[in-house]
Scaffold this motif. Sequence first.
Motif, PDB file in Angstrom:
ATOM      1  N   ARG A 308       0.908  -1.148   0.000  1.00 18.40           N
ATOM      2  CA  ARG A 308       0.000   0.000   0.000  1.00 18.40           C
ATOM      3  C   ARG A 308       0.942   1.191   0.000  1.00 18.40           C
ATOM      4  O   ARG A 308       1.873   1.268   0.815  1.00 18.40           O
ATOM      5  CB  ARG A 308      -0.875  -0.038   1.260  1.00 18.40           C
ATOM      6  CG  ARG A 308      -1.841   1.146   1.416  1.00 18.40           C
ATOM      7  CD  ARG A 308      -1.211   2.220   2.263  1.00 18.40           C
ATOM      8  NE  ARG A 308      -2.175   3.272   2.621  1.00 18.40           N
ATOM      9  CZ  ARG A 308      -1.812   4.433   3.158  1.00 18.40           C
ATOM     10  NH1 ARG A 308      -0.542   4.683   3.422  1.00 18.40           N
ATOM     11  NH2 ARG A 308      -2.701   5.338   3.455  1.00 18.40           N
ATOM     12  N   ASP A 310       1.868   5.000   0.434  1.00 19.16           N
ATOM     13  CA  ASP A 310       1.422   6.180   1.171  1.00 19.16           C
ATOM     14  C   ASP A 310       1.586   7.460   0.345  1.00 19.16           C
ATOM     15  O   ASP A 310       2.570   7.609  -0.382  1.00 19.16           O
ATOM     16  CB  ASP A 310       2.290   6.282   2.441  1.00 19.16           C
ATOM     17  CG  ASP A 310       1.791   7.334   3.405  1.00 19.16           C
ATOM     18  OD1 ASP A 310       0.605   7.290   3.756  1.00 19.16           O
ATOM     19  OD2 ASP A 310       2.598   8.213   3.798  1.00 19.16           O
ATOM     20  N   HIS A 313      -0.478   9.952  -4.314  1.00 20.06           N
ATOM     21  CA  HIS A 313      -0.866  11.068  -5.199  1.00 20.06           C
ATOM     22  C   HIS A 313       0.133  12.221  -5.120  1.00 20.06           C
ATOM     23  O   HIS A 313       0.038  13.167  -5.901  1.00 20.06           O
ATOM     24  CB  HIS A 313      -2.283  11.566  -4.887  1.00 20.06           C
ATOM     25  CG  HIS A 313      -2.526  11.803  -3.420  1.00 20.06           C
ATOM     26  ND1 HIS A 313      -3.641  11.326  -2.771  1.00 20.06           N
ATOM     27  CD2 HIS A 313      -1.801  12.437  -2.478  1.00 20.06           C
ATOM     28  CE1 HIS A 313      -3.586  11.666  -1.500  1.00 20.06           C
ATOM     29  NE2 HIS A 313      -2.480  12.340  -1.298  1.00 20.06           N
ATOM     30  N   GLU A 336      -2.401   5.108  -2.261  1.00 21.14           N
ATOM     31  CA  GLU A 336      -3.282   6.022  -1.531  1.00 21.14           C
ATOM     32  C   GLU A 336      -3.473   7.261  -2.415  1.00 21.14           C
ATOM     33  O   GLU A 336      -2.673   8.193  -2.381  1.00 21.14           O
ATOM     34  CB  GLU A 336      -2.685   6.423  -0.181  1.00 21.14           C
ATOM     35  CG  GLU A 336      -3.684   7.202   0.647  1.00 21.14           C
ATOM     36  CD  GLU A 336      -3.070   8.119   1.702  1.00 21.14           C
ATOM     37  OE1 GLU A 336      -3.788   8.504   2.630  1.00 21.14           O
ATOM     38  OE2 GLU A 336      -1.872   8.469   1.591  1.00 21.14           O
ATOM     39  N   HIS A 400      -7.130   3.809   9.348  1.00 18.53           N
ATOM     40  CA  HIS A 400      -6.379   4.497  10.411  1.00 18.53           C
ATOM     41  C   HIS A 400      -6.427   6.025  10.292  1.00 18.53           C
ATOM     42  O   HIS A 400      -5.941   6.711  11.189  1.00 18.53           O
ATOM     43  CB  HIS A 400      -4.928   4.014  10.385  1.00 18.53           C
ATOM     44  CG  HIS A 400      -4.222   4.421   9.130  1.00 18.53           C
ATOM     45  ND1 HIS A 400      -4.566   3.912   7.895  1.00 18.53           N
ATOM     46  CD2 HIS A 400      -3.225   5.307   8.905  1.00 18.53           C
ATOM     47  CE1 HIS A 400      -3.807   4.471   6.972  1.00 18.53           C
ATOM     48  NE2 HIS A 400      -2.979   5.322   7.560  1.00 18.53           N
ATOM     49  N   ASP A 401      -6.947   6.551   9.200  1.00 16.80           N
ATOM     50  CA  ASP A 401      -7.045   8.009   9.055  1.00 16.80           C
ATOM     51  C   ASP A 401      -8.462   8.537   9.254  1.00 16.80           C
ATOM     52  O   ASP A 401      -8.682   9.740   9.142  1.00 16.80           O
ATOM     53  CB  ASP A 401      -6.604   8.433   7.642  1.00 16.80           C
ATOM     54  CG  ASP A 401      -5.087   8.405   7.461  1.00 16.80           C
ATOM     55  OD1 ASP A 401      -4.362   8.353   8.473  1.00 16.80           O
ATOM     56  OD2 ASP A 401      -4.645   8.435   6.306  1.00 16.80           O
ATOM     57  N   ARG A 451      -7.927   5.165  16.285  1.00 18.98           N
ATOM     58  CA  ARG A 451      -6.779   4.311  16.617  1.00 18.98           C
ATOM     59  C   ARG A 451      -6.780   3.801  18.049  1.00 18.98           C
ATOM     60  O   ARG A 451      -5.742   3.750  18.718  1.00 18.98           O
ATOM     61  CB  ARG A 451      -5.468   5.058  16.323  1.00 18.98           C
ATOM     62  CG  ARG A 451      -5.349   5.495  14.869  1.00 18.98           C
ATOM     63  CD  ARG A 451      -4.106   6.317  14.596  1.00 18.98           C
ATOM     64  NE  ARG A 451      -4.115   6.839  13.221  1.00 18.98           N
ATOM     65  CZ  ARG A 451      -3.192   7.653  12.728  1.00 18.98           C
ATOM     66  NH1 ARG A 451      -2.177   8.041  13.494  1.00 18.98           N
ATOM     67  NH2 ARG A 451      -3.275   8.093  11.486  1.00 18.98           N
TER      68      ARG A 451
HETATM   69  C1  ARE Z   1      -0.117  13.765  13.224  1.00 14.11           C
HETATM   70  C2  ARE Z   1      -1.358  13.899  14.103  1.00 14.11           C
HETATM   71  C3  ARE Z   1      -2.350  14.892  13.486  1.00 14.11           C
HETATM   72  C4  ARE Z   1      -1.648  16.217  13.247  1.00 14.11           C
HETATM   73  C5  ARE Z   1      -0.426  15.986  12.359  1.00 14.11           C
HETATM   74  C6  ARE Z   1       0.356  17.260  12.078  1.00 14.11           C
HETATM   75  O1  ARE Z   1      -2.008  12.618  14.209  1.00 14.11           O
HETATM   76  O2  ARE Z   1      -3.462  15.041  14.359  1.00 14.11           O
HETATM   77  O3  ARE Z   1      -2.554  17.094  12.570  1.00 14.11           O
HETATM   78  O4  ARE Z   1       0.440  15.044  12.998  1.00 14.11           O
HETATM   79  O5  ARE Z   1       1.161  17.615  13.141  1.00 14.11           O
HETATM   80  C7  ARE Z   1       0.963  10.157   9.542  1.00 14.11           C
HETATM   81  C8  ARE Z   1       0.301   9.769  10.846  1.00 14.11           C
HETATM   82  C9  ARE Z   1      -0.524  10.921  11.401  1.00 14.11           C
HETATM   83  C10 ARE Z   1       0.357  12.156  11.531  1.00 14.11           C
HETATM   84  C11 ARE Z   1       0.911  12.479  10.149  1.00 14.11           C
HETATM   85  C12 ARE Z   1       1.828  13.702  10.174  1.00 14.11           C
HETATM   86  O6  ARE Z   1      -0.517   8.639  10.642  1.00 14.11           O
HETATM   87  O7  ARE Z   1      -1.043  10.573  12.674  1.00 14.11           O
HETATM   88  O8  ARE Z   1      -0.475  13.225  11.974  1.00 14.11           O
HETATM   89  O9  ARE Z   1       1.679  11.361   9.692  1.00 14.11           O
HETATM   90  O10 ARE Z   1       2.905  13.452  10.985  1.00 14.11           O
HETATM   91  C13 ARE Z   1      -3.818  13.968   3.461  1.00 14.11           C
HETATM   92  C14 ARE Z   1      -2.824  13.251   2.547  1.00 14.11           C
HETATM   93  C15 ARE Z   1      -2.859  11.750   2.766  1.00 14.11           C
HETATM   94  C16 ARE Z   1      -2.590  11.413   4.233  1.00 14.11           C
HETATM   95  C17 ARE Z   1      -3.646  12.159   5.052  1.00 14.11           C
HETATM   96  C18 ARE Z   1      -3.414  11.955   6.517  1.00 14.11           C
HETATM   97  O11 ARE Z   1      -3.115  13.586   1.210  1.00 14.11           O
HETATM   98  O12 ARE Z   1      -1.851  11.164   1.966  1.00 14.11           O
HETATM   99  O13 ARE Z   1      -3.599  13.566   4.797  1.00 14.11           O
HETATM  100  N1  ARE Z   1      -2.562   9.968   4.511  1.00 14.11           N
HETATM  101  C19 ARE Z   1      -1.289   9.229   4.736  1.00 14.11           C
HETATM  102  C20 ARE Z   1      -1.402   8.182   5.840  1.00 14.11           C
HETATM  103  C21 ARE Z   1      -1.376   8.875   7.184  1.00 14.11           C
HETATM  104  C22 ARE Z   1       0.015   9.439   7.405  1.00 14.11           C
HETATM  105  C23 ARE Z   1       0.523  10.151   6.218  1.00 14.11           C
HETATM  106  C24 ARE Z   1      -0.124  10.094   5.009  1.00 14.11           C
HETATM  107  C25 ARE Z   1       1.848  10.781   6.295  1.00 14.11           C
HETATM  108  O14 ARE Z   1      -2.493   7.348   5.630  1.00 14.11           O
HETATM  109  O15 ARE Z   1      -1.693   8.018   8.257  1.00 14.11           O
HETATM  110  O16 ARE Z   1      -0.026  10.339   8.551  1.00 14.11           O
HETATM  111  O17 ARE Z   1       2.796   9.758   6.030  1.00 14.11           O
HETATM  112  C26 ARE Z   1      -8.758  15.678   2.652  1.00 14.11           C
HETATM  113  C27 ARE Z   1      -7.636  16.021   1.671  1.00 14.11           C
HETATM  114  C28 ARE Z   1      -6.575  14.951   1.691  1.00 14.11           C
HETATM  115  C29 ARE Z   1      -6.075  14.749   3.102  1.00 14.11           C
HETATM  116  C30 ARE Z   1      -7.252  14.380   4.023  1.00 14.11           C
HETATM  117  C31 ARE Z   1      -6.792  14.266   5.463  1.00 14.11           C
HETATM  118  O18 ARE Z   1      -9.479  14.562   2.182  1.00 14.11           O
HETATM  119  O19 ARE Z   1      -8.151  16.123   0.366  1.00 14.11           O
HETATM  120  O20 ARE Z   1      -5.462  15.310   0.864  1.00 14.11           O
HETATM  121  O21 ARE Z   1      -5.140  13.659   3.099  1.00 14.11           O
HETATM  122  O22 ARE Z   1      -8.252  15.390   3.943  1.00 14.11           O
HETATM  123  O23 ARE Z   1      -7.560  13.359   6.143  1.00 14.11           O
END
Ligand code: ARE
Length: 528
Positions: A308, A310, A313, A336, A400-401, A451
Motif C-alpha cells: 500500500r 502512502d 498522489h 493512496e 487508520h485516518d 486508533r
Molecule cells: C499527526 C497527528 C495529526 C496532526 C499531524 C500534524 O495525528 O493530528 O494534525 O500530525 O502535526 C501520519 C500519521 C498521522 C500524523 C501524520 C503527520 O498517521 O497521525 O499526523 O503522519 O505526521 C492527506 C494526505 C494523505 C494522508 C492524510 C493523513 O493527502 O496522503 O492527509 N494519509 C497518509 C497516511 C497517514 C500518514 C501520512 C499520510 C503521512 O495514511 O496516516 O499520517 O505519512 C482531505 C484532503 C486529503 C487529506 C485528508 C486528510 O481529504 O483532500 O489530501 O489527506 O483530507 O484526512
Amino acid sequence: KGPGKLFHRPSATYLYSFAGRTHILLRADHGLVEKATVVLGNESLAMRRKAIDELFEYFEAVLPEKSEIEYHFEIRRKDGGVEILGPFNAKPYELEAPEWVFSRVFYQIMPDRFEKGFPEEPKGEAFRGEQFHGGDLVGIIKRLRHLKEIGVNALYLTPIFESMTYHRYDITDYFHVDRKLGGDEVFSKLVQELKKRDIRLIIDGVFHHTSFFHPYFQDVVQNGENSRYRDFYRVTGFPVVPKEFLDVLNSDLPWTEKYRKLREYKWNYESFFSVWAMSRLNHENPEVVDFVREVMRYWLERGADGWRLDVAHGVPPGLWRKVRKALPKDAYLVGEVMDDARLWLFDAFHGTMNYPLYDLILRFFVRNEITAEEFLNGLELLSAYLGPAEYAMYNFLDNHDTERFLDLVGDKRKYLCALAFLMTYKGIPSIFYGDEIGLRGQLDGSLSAGRTPMVWNPEEWDTEILETTKRLIELRRRSKALQLGEFVPVKFKGRTMVYERVFGNERVRVEIKYSKKPKDCTFQVRVL
Ligand code: ARE
C-alpha cells in the motif's frame, strides 16, 4: 445549437473484458439519446442507461467475453434523428491484476495498537509526545487465530520499519523492521505463519517522504550543499535548518516541549503537510526511483505479497510505472490516491484506496444526504470512470485516518447494513482491526480518532457484530459472484436497495432496507 455529441473510444474504461464478460460503454451529451444500441455482426443489444452527471449520460452493454470485436452503435436521438457511431474493431482491454487478490477480504492492523507480544512495558515517550501502546509483530502472531476465526484472508499492516513514532510514517531505515516490533526475525516468522494459514500480506510503503532522522536527510542537515544526498530531497536553501533548531533538537527538553519550539523555526525543504519531521523526497532524481524500487523488491522477496503506497498522489505516476515494471507480477499494488485516480490506475497501481466510494457511503449511510437512486447513480458513475479497475480497488468503511464507521452511524444495525453493502459490492473489501467486535473510537475528526487499542476481553465484545461480520465474510469468500460478478441493480428507491451480483450461473441477491431509525435497518443476502 447542434444536436450534441456521442463519444466512444476502444480503450480501458470503454471496452474491456473481465471475468468472462465484455463491457462496452458509450458516453453522450445530456438529453441527446432516446435509445442506444450496440450492433455486433447480426446481433443487436440494447444498452442500459448507466449513469448521469452534469454533462453526460453513460450507457453500457455487457456481453459474453470476446477476444476481438467489430461493432458500431445505433443511436435514436430524442429529436427523432438516428445516428451511427463506428464501426470499431478492437481487442477489449484486460486488467492486469494478481489473481489472488479477488478472493480476499483484508484486515488492517496498526501494529502499535493491536497486541503486545513482548512482556515489557513500552519504554518512554514517543517522539513528539505521542504515546506508544507497545503492540508488536509477536502480538500479531499470537492473535492469528482471531483472524482465522473471523475469516479474513489478507492483512494490511501500516508501516513496520524503523521509526521514532508509534504510527511509523516517518521511517529512519527502510531495510529493517523496527526492533520495537520484533525486528527482521519476527517479521520472517510472521510471514511463515501467515503462509501456513493462507493469509496474504501487504505492507505500507512511505516513499513520499522519509523521516528527518533518516541517515540520508541527516547527511544533508550536516553537510549541506556538499552532501552526497542533497538531490534526494527537495531542498530550497542551505543550511536546511538553522543552528538554533539543532540546538533545541539536541537539548534535554521533553519531546512535547521540543516539538512546540521547533515549529517556530523556518526550514528550507519541502515536507509532508508542513510537518518538518517528514522531508519530501525528490522523485525527479533517478537515484530516488532506484531506491524505491530496491526497497519494494527487497520486501517482496522477503515474503510480502504487495504494497500500500502512502501519499501516492504526491508522487508522479511515472515513478510508479517504472517501479512496477521491475516487480513480480503477482504483487498487489494499492496507491493512496484520494480523488482522481485514473492517472495512477491501470499501469501504475492495480487499485487505489477507494475514497470516492467511501464518500458516497458516507453521504448515503451516515449523512442521509442522498437517496438510494442517487447512491446508485454515484456507484455507476464511479464504475464508468474506473472501468475494470473497480474490481481491484481497496474498499473500506474506515481506516487508520478516519473515524470509525460505527462511531459515525452511532448504531450497530446501521453499521451492519453498510458492512453488508461493502462485502457484496465490487472491489476488495477490508475491515479495520476492532471493527469486528464493535470497537469504538472518538468523533473528534482527528487522524487518530479511530486508533483505539484493540480490546481482547471477549466480554467487552459485541457478539452480534462479530457473528454478522463472520457470516458476511464467509459469504464473500465462498461466492465468485460477489468477488467477480456483474453488478445488476434491481431496485433503488428511497432508502431501499436491491441488487444482484451475477457470475455465470451463480446469482446472489442483496436487499438492504435502510432507515434513519436503527430498528428499521435490515439486510438480506440470498444465494439464488
Ligand atoms: C499527526 C497527528 C495529526 C496532526 C499531524 C500534524 O495525528 O493530528 O494534525 O500530525 O502535526 C501520519 C500519521 C498521522 C500524523 C501524520 C503527520 O498517521 O497521525 O499526523 O503522519 O505526521 C492527506 C494526505 C494523505 C494522508 C492524510 C493523513 O493527502 O496522503 O492527509 N494519509 C497518509 C497516511 C497517514 C500518514 C501520512 C499520510 C503521512 O495514511 O496516516 O499520517 O505519512 C482531505 C484532503 C486529503 C487529506 C485528508 C486528510 O481529504 O483532500 O489530501 O489527506 O483530507 O484526512
